[in-house]
Design an enzyme around this catalytic site. Structure first.
Site, PDB file in Angstrom:
ATOM      1  N   ASN A 167      55.360  57.248  62.807  1.00 33.12           N
ATOM      2  CA  ASN A 167      56.198  57.161  61.601  1.00 33.12           C
ATOM      3  C   ASN A 167      57.594  56.679  61.983  1.00 33.12           C
ATOM      4  O   ASN A 167      58.169  57.145  62.973  1.00 33.12           O
ATOM      5  CB  ASN A 167      56.283  58.564  60.982  1.00 33.12           C
ATOM      6  CG  ASN A 167      56.838  58.600  59.582  1.00 33.12           C
ATOM      7  OD1 ASN A 167      56.326  57.925  58.683  1.00 33.12           O
ATOM      8  ND2 ASN A 167      57.884  59.380  59.376  1.00 33.12           N
ATOM      9  N   ASP A 235      62.738  56.371  49.277  1.00 33.29           N
ATOM     10  CA  ASP A 235      63.871  56.522  48.360  1.00 33.29           C
ATOM     11  C   ASP A 235      64.646  55.218  48.384  1.00 33.29           C
ATOM     12  O   ASP A 235      64.606  54.472  49.365  1.00 33.29           O
ATOM     13  CB  ASP A 235      64.754  57.761  48.659  1.00 33.29           C
ATOM     14  CG  ASP A 235      65.115  57.944  50.113  1.00 33.29           C
ATOM     15  OD1 ASP A 235      65.167  56.951  50.870  1.00 33.29           O
ATOM     16  OD2 ASP A 235      65.393  59.094  50.512  1.00 33.29           O
TER      17      ASP A 235
HETATM   18  C1  XIL Z   1      65.593  64.818  56.409  1.00 35.94           C
HETATM   19  C2  XIL Z   1      65.553  65.888  55.345  1.00 35.94           C
HETATM   20  O1  XIL Z   1      65.335  65.286  54.102  1.00 35.94           O
HETATM   21  C3  XIL Z   1      66.855  66.661  55.341  1.00 35.94           C
HETATM   22  O2  XIL Z   1      66.744  67.790  54.482  1.00 35.94           O
HETATM   23  C4  XIL Z   1      67.220  67.134  56.743  1.00 35.94           C
HETATM   24  O3  XIL Z   1      68.511  67.724  56.734  1.00 35.94           O
HETATM   25  C5  XIL Z   1      67.200  65.989  57.723  1.00 35.94           C
HETATM   26  O4  XIL Z   1      65.928  65.356  57.676  1.00 35.94           O
HETATM   27  N1  XIL Z   1      63.513  60.662  58.515  1.00 35.94           N
HETATM   28  C6  XIL Z   1      62.576  61.665  58.565  1.00 35.94           C
HETATM   29  C7  XIL Z   1      62.764  62.909  57.745  1.00 35.94           C
HETATM   30  O5  XIL Z   1      61.539  61.507  59.202  1.00 35.94           O
HETATM   31  O6  XIL Z   1      62.252  64.046  58.383  1.00 35.94           O
HETATM   32  C8  XIL Z   1      64.218  63.110  57.410  1.00 35.94           C
HETATM   33  O7  XIL Z   1      64.312  64.225  56.518  1.00 35.94           O
HETATM   34  C9  XIL Z   1      64.808  61.869  56.806  1.00 35.94           C
HETATM   35  C10 XIL Z   1      64.748  60.718  57.786  1.00 35.94           C
END
Ligand code: XIL
Length: 297
Positions: A167, A235
């Site tokens: 990922n 997003d």
């Molecule tokens: C993010 C979460 O959304 C937040 O709540 C946390 O503070 C940090 O991590 N890439 C990823 C996710 O693989 O796990 C991340 O999620 C966003 C970026």
């Protein structure tokens, strides 16, 4: 179909969301999530700092809360994530070399044993590449360049029933160093029989109205290597309707694009809340981007 999950299911795909355990008491949140989605990823609760806060001491209460909430509603669950440079527990951050190699193996075995037979997929390794396509310099990389394949081999042995994914973010544009770096690793793994089943494209889009160059080519090129692809953490800045429709259409155009997950429910739930990047507004109302996705599915 009247929901994202049902619409995606018409083509055999899923539509998922990230869920945070500390929001499961919010009925607006759970009502939307339970209605619209049929796949769930724990936003933080299955990460290394959450599941093994002290070495050898595993805690699954928050992860299980999400797993139980989802499966009681007939939703499937993606595991996220086992080996990552970020959100490591403090004890792991200070390790390197052979002791970290062993700790990574122990962590994968410990967490996967708990969820054995239960998850649709695991993000075994997250974000291991730099923007130019070279390997990210992390404590994991310091254990040797083969750490990623060790993680995947360990994972396959720990739970042969779940799909094993790599990922990453910024691997959506085909003409980008990082995309090519990941592509070359997947091609190498497939040619040497390293177990890998899927590539997750996080799909955190920032600005603009058009998709990153040749996004669909990226999806079909990965798929042609013999792996599934999925959009795992979608997003989009200001919820551009054209980008949301385009990313949905690109996935539908690629047979091995198996599903789409948005990284949260309402804008206020997002880690990028200031950019209003999701499909529901702060009040839980459907945004224009919701309709553009539903119409594209
Ligand atoms: C993010 C979460 O959304 C937040 O709540 C946390 O503070 C940090 O991590 N890439 C990823 C996710 O693989 O796990 C991340 O999620 C966003 C970026």
């Amino acid at each position: 179909a009247g929901t994202l999950g049902a619409a995606a299911a018409q083509s055999g795909r899923y539509f998922g969301t990230a869920i945070a355990a500390n929001r499961l008491g919010d009925s607006t949140y759970t009502t939307i999530a339970g209605r619209e989605f049929n796949m769930v990823t724990a936003e933080n609760e299955m990460k290394p700092e959450a599941t093994q806060p002290n070495r050898g001491q595993f805690t699954f209460s928050a992860g299980d809360q999400i797993y139980n909430w989802a499966t009681q509603r007939g939703m499937k669950v993606r595991g996220h994530t086992l080996a990552w440079h970020a959100q490591q527990p403090g004890w792991m951050q200070s390790l390197g070399g052979s002791s970290l190699r062993q700790a990574m193996i122990d962590h994968i075995n410990g967490v996967m044993a708990h969820y054995k037979g239960k998850l649709a997929a695991w993000d075994v390794v997250n974000e291991a590449f730099n923007e130019d396509g070279s390997r990210r310099q992390s404590n994991l990389q310091s254990t040797g360049n083969d750490w990623i394949e060790v993680a995947f081999r360990t994972a396959r042995n720990a739970d042969p029933s779940t799909k094993l994914c790599y990922n990453d973010y910024n691997i959506e544009n085909w003409s980008y160093g990082k995309t090519q770096g990941v592509y070359n690793m997947i091609r190498d793994f497939k040619s040497r029989g390293v177990p890998i089943d899927c590539v997750g494209l996080q799909t955190h889009f920032t600005g603009g109205s058009s998709l990153p160059g040749n996004f669909q080519t990226t999806l079909s090129s990965f798929a042609a290597l013999g792996v599934d692809v999925a959009l795992t953490e979608v997003d989009v800045t200001n919820s551009s309707t054209s980008q949301y429709a385009g990313l949905t259409q690109a996935c539908l155009n690629v047979a091995r694009c198996i599903g789409i997950t948005v990284w949260g429910v309402r804008d206020s739930d997002s880690w990028r809340a200031g950019e209003s990047p999701l499909l529901f507004d702060n009040g839980g109302n459907k945004k224009a981007a919701y309709t553009s996705v539903l119409n594209a599915l």
